[in-house]
Design a protein around this motif. Sequence first.
Motif, PDB file in Angstrom:
ATOM      1  N   VAL A  60      44.939  -3.196  52.361  1.00 15.79           N
ATOM      2  CA  VAL A  60      44.331  -2.452  53.447  1.00 15.79           C
ATOM      3  C   VAL A  60      45.447  -1.679  54.142  1.00 15.79           C
ATOM      4  CG1 VAL A  60      43.054  -2.622  55.595  1.00 15.79           C
ATOM      5  CG2 VAL A  60      42.568  -4.216  53.747  1.00 15.79           C
ATOM      6  N   ALA A  61      45.311  -0.352  54.166  1.00 20.63           N
ATOM      7  CA  ALA A  61      46.356   0.509  54.707  1.00 20.63           C
ATOM      8  C   ALA A  61      46.622   0.190  56.180  1.00 20.63           C
ATOM      9  CB  ALA A  61      45.959   1.974  54.558  1.00 20.63           C
ATOM     10  N   GLU A  62      47.856   0.447  56.584  1.00 22.17           N
ATOM     11  CA  GLU A  62      48.243   0.197  57.966  1.00 22.17           C
ATOM     12  C   GLU A  62      47.762   1.346  58.843  1.00 22.17           C
ATOM     13  OE1 GLU A  62      49.517  -2.501  59.163  1.00 22.17           O
ATOM     14  OE2 GLU A  62      49.614  -3.427  57.184  1.00 22.17           O
ATOM     15  N   ARG A  63      46.562   1.224  59.344  1.00 31.07           N
ATOM     16  CA  ARG A  63      45.986   2.223  60.248  1.00 31.07           C
ATOM     17  C   ARG A  63      45.009   1.513  61.172  1.00 31.07           C
ATOM     18  NH1 ARG A  63      40.997   2.862  57.865  1.00 31.07           N
ATOM     19  NH2 ARG A  63      40.978   2.536  55.605  1.00 31.07           N
ATOM     20  N   ASN A  64      44.737   2.138  62.311  1.00 27.15           N
ATOM     21  CA  ASN A  64      43.856   1.528  63.295  1.00 27.15           C
ATOM     22  C   ASN A  64      42.420   2.026  63.193  1.00 27.15           C
ATOM     23  OD1 ASN A  64      45.950   0.002  64.515  1.00 27.15           O
ATOM     24  ND2 ASN A  64      46.637   1.825  65.636  1.00 27.15           N
ATOM     25  N   GLU A  65      42.228   3.247  62.694  1.00 27.72           N
ATOM     26  CA  GLU A  65      40.906   3.845  62.646  1.00 27.72           C
ATOM     27  C   GLU A  65      40.061   3.252  61.521  1.00 27.72           C
ATOM     28  OE1 GLU A  65      44.000   6.354  64.293  1.00 27.72           O
ATOM     29  OE2 GLU A  65      43.697   5.598  62.232  1.00 27.72           O
ATOM     30  N   ILE A  66      38.764   3.144  61.782  1.00 25.44           N
ATOM     31  CA  ILE A  66      37.801   2.761  60.758  1.00 25.44           C
ATOM     32  C   ILE A  66      37.323   4.037  60.079  1.00 25.44           C
ATOM     33  CG2 ILE A  66      35.567   1.661  60.332  1.00 25.44           C
ATOM     34  CD1 ILE A  66      36.070   0.117  62.995  1.00 25.44           C
ATOM     35  N   ARG A  67      37.275   4.040  58.760  1.00 19.78           N
ATOM     36  CA  ARG A  67      36.928   5.261  58.028  1.00 19.78           C
ATOM     37  C   ARG A  67      35.632   5.086  57.233  1.00 19.78           C
ATOM     38  NH1 ARG A  67      42.843   7.060  55.568  1.00 19.78           N
ATOM     39  NH2 ARG A  67      43.755   7.769  57.547  1.00 19.78           N
ATOM     40  N   LEU A  68      34.731   6.043  57.440  1.00 17.19           N
ATOM     41  CA  LEU A  68      33.457   6.093  56.719  1.00 17.19           C
ATOM     42  C   LEU A  68      33.443   7.337  55.836  1.00 17.19           C
ATOM     43  CD1 LEU A  68      30.399   5.396  56.237  1.00 17.19           C
ATOM     44  CD2 LEU A  68      29.910   6.747  58.300  1.00 17.19           C
ATOM     45  N   GLY A  69      33.249   7.161  54.541  1.00 16.52           N
ATOM     46  CA  GLY A  69      33.193   8.288  53.613  1.00 16.52           C
ATOM     47  C   GLY A  69      31.759   8.744  53.385  1.00 16.52           C
ATOM     48  N   LEU A  70      31.529  10.067  53.519  1.00 17.48           N
ATOM     49  CA  LEU A  70      30.217  10.646  53.286  1.00 17.48           C
ATOM     50  C   LEU A  70      30.321  11.755  52.244  1.00 17.48           C
ATOM     51  CD1 LEU A  70      28.764  11.013  56.919  1.00 17.48           C
ATOM     52  CD2 LEU A  70      28.532   9.091  55.331  1.00 17.48           C
ATOM     53  N   SER A 269      34.271  -2.008  51.664  1.00 15.36           N
ATOM     54  CA  SER A 269      35.396  -2.724  51.078  1.00 15.36           C
ATOM     55  C   SER A 269      35.436  -4.137  51.643  1.00 15.36           C
ATOM     56  CB  SER A 269      36.711  -2.003  51.408  1.00 15.36           C
ATOM     57  OG  SER A 269      37.822  -2.867  51.255  1.00 15.36           O
ATOM     58  N   ARG A 270      35.444  -5.118  50.761  1.00 17.83           N
ATOM     59  CA  ARG A 270      35.506  -6.512  51.191  1.00 17.83           C
ATOM     60  C   ARG A 270      36.749  -6.762  52.044  1.00 17.83           C
ATOM     61  NH1 ARG A 270      33.520 -11.379  48.802  1.00 17.83           N
ATOM     62  NH2 ARG A 270      32.736 -10.129  47.044  1.00 17.83           N
ATOM     63  N   LYS A 271      37.882  -6.229  51.599  1.00 22.36           N
ATOM     64  CA  LYS A 271      39.126  -6.460  52.337  1.00 22.36           C
ATOM     65  C   LYS A 271      39.048  -5.882  53.742  1.00 22.36           C
ATOM     66  CE  LYS A 271      42.442  -6.854  48.520  1.00 22.36           C
ATOM     67  NZ  LYS A 271      41.461  -6.916  47.426  1.00 22.36           N
ATOM     68  N   SER A 272      38.451  -4.696  53.863  1.00 23.11           N
ATOM     69  CA  SER A 272      38.329  -4.091  55.187  1.00 23.11           C
ATOM     70  C   SER A 272      37.417  -4.913  56.087  1.00 23.11           C
ATOM     71  CB  SER A 272      37.776  -2.666  55.063  1.00 23.11           C
ATOM     72  OG  SER A 272      38.702  -1.813  54.446  1.00 23.11           O
ATOM     73  N   LEU A 273      36.305  -5.393  55.544  1.00 25.05           N
ATOM     74  CA  LEU A 273      35.367  -6.186  56.346  1.00 25.05           C
ATOM     75  C   LEU A 273      36.022  -7.456  56.873  1.00 25.05           C
ATOM     76  CD1 LEU A 273      32.157  -5.874  54.127  1.00 25.05           C
ATOM     77  CD2 LEU A 273      32.480  -4.877  56.390  1.00 25.05           C
ATOM     78  N   ILE A 274      36.878  -8.041  56.067  1.00 27.91           N
ATOM     79  CA  ILE A 274      37.485  -9.317  56.447  1.00 27.91           C
ATOM     80  C   ILE A 274      38.746  -9.127  57.287  1.00 27.91           C
ATOM     81  CG2 ILE A 274      38.619 -11.400  55.551  1.00 27.91           C
ATOM     82  CD1 ILE A 274      36.742 -11.255  53.146  1.00 27.91           C
ATOM     83  N   ARG A 276      40.278  -5.930  58.533  1.00 30.41           N
ATOM     84  CA  ARG A 276      40.516  -4.832  59.470  1.00 30.41           C
ATOM     85  C   ARG A 276      39.691  -5.039  60.739  1.00 30.41           C
ATOM     86  NH1 ARG A 276      42.926  -0.413  59.089  1.00 30.41           N
ATOM     87  NH2 ARG A 276      42.920  -0.279  56.817  1.00 30.41           N
ATOM     88  N   LYS A 277      40.341  -4.958  61.855  1.00 32.79           N
ATOM     89  CA  LYS A 277      39.706  -5.189  63.154  1.00 32.79           C
ATOM     90  C   LYS A 277      38.599  -4.160  63.406  1.00 32.79           C
ATOM     91  CE  LYS A 277      40.688  -5.537  68.099  1.00 32.79           C
ATOM     92  NZ  LYS A 277      41.732  -5.443  69.165  1.00 32.79           N
ATOM     93  N   GLY A 278      37.449  -4.652  63.767  1.00 28.04           N
ATOM     94  CA  GLY A 278      36.352  -3.784  64.173  1.00 28.04           C
ATOM     95  C   GLY A 278      35.431  -3.336  63.053  1.00 28.04           C
ATOM     96  N   VAL A 279      35.850  -3.460  61.786  1.00 29.82           N
ATOM     97  CA  VAL A 279      35.035  -2.965  60.678  1.00 29.82           C
ATOM     98  C   VAL A 279      33.734  -3.753  60.556  1.00 29.82           C
ATOM     99  CG1 VAL A 279      34.901  -2.642  58.178  1.00 29.82           C
ATOM    100  CG2 VAL A 279      36.985  -2.046  59.389  1.00 29.82           C
ATOM    101  N   LEU A 280      33.815  -5.067  60.698  1.00 29.64           N
ATOM    102  CA  LEU A 280      32.620  -5.888  60.556  1.00 29.64           C
ATOM    103  C   LEU A 280      31.614  -5.584  61.669  1.00 29.64           C
ATOM    104  CD1 LEU A 280      31.505  -8.042  58.641  1.00 29.64           C
ATOM    105  CD2 LEU A 280      32.410  -9.789  60.195  1.00 29.64           C
TER     106      LEU A 280
END
Length: 399
Positions: A60-70, A269-274, A276-280
Amino acid sequence: MSVANLFFQQCPFASVASLSTLSPFSRSAPSLRVSVKFTVSCSSLASPVTVLDRNVEKKVAERNEIRLGLPSKGRMASDTLDLLKDCQLSVRQVNTRQYVAEIPQLSNLEVWFQRPKDIVRKLVSGDLDLGIVGLDTVTEYGQGDEDLILVHDALDYGGCRLSLAIPKYGIFENINSLRELAQMPQWTSEKPLRVATGFSYMARKFMRENGLKHVSFSTADGALEAAPAMGIADAIVDLVSSGTTLRENNLKEIEGGVILESQAVLVASRKSLIHRKGVLDTTHEILERLEAHLRAIGQLMVTANMRGSSAEEVAERLLSHTSLSGLQGPTISPVFCKSDGRVAADYYAIVICVPKKLLYKSVQQLRAIGGSGVLISPLTYIFDEETPRWCELLSTLGL
């Protein structure tokens, strides 16, 4: 040596086709004058597929923003934006030439417009956290990666199917099933069934699982429907909606030839959900909004007055018809009227949700049991106590 000659030496099962050519399958086959442009590359069933590097550690990249791809273009893109708008999640894009936007209702979220296949690849690499694409794209480019999780598998648009299609004429004229195709004696290691497709991973897997051993593939971009008539392929694997384009090009689907039923899905992304802060939490909100809106699309709210001796007696009449029972049961409340100087409840107001397709039948049933003054209202959202898909997601994540 010309580029074309070099290509066909390296790819012997492909053949040169002129702008006007007769199908190789039968002399009686219809002559089709075709003017198309597409590129072809070749591989066999036994050759390896180009896949995402499974040995690369996906961090999981070192960033604070949550990213949604459309999706960035086409019908899928516009339908996705419309759905989000209907869920009060309008995408705000300052400049249409920019690839990044925002959804003001979701803090710390960036929207990135990408090609669908790039959305899947960037979910796997960790550059995106969430994405909305077709299930066909997730399956083809995700290739079973365990880090990809379907959060919502039925967004109710972008419906199509990935299907195998063969010519209606020549040696295929009487072939109407996948089993019959596999049993044809023409296919050997020296002369395999030639399939043109943009979905090599799924097509290869499908053929192998269904007993077609002698198959070679060409990866084509463009008008696949023309490939059999031009002699470049014997069959195609492509996305089909109505089937009109296949029929107009003298092709047919066959029994057992549907590889995948597809529509738009929300994937994460499973890793992001688990990790990355705020993704879940953001996923939870998006999922609830989607579920509430999609559930409401097929329902109408019906209000009517019914004469009765008690709320229980009115409920008994309503519940005798399953189409009048509502989501969990009817809501019944007294309607107070003043008569002869006294206030009494001679009528009861009932409120139920009715499927749109059963509306007129439900109104007739209401009238039959004493309903009057029937009012119909559209529904925008139906929120459950908790959406089942959220519970399934938590279970999948082990949370």
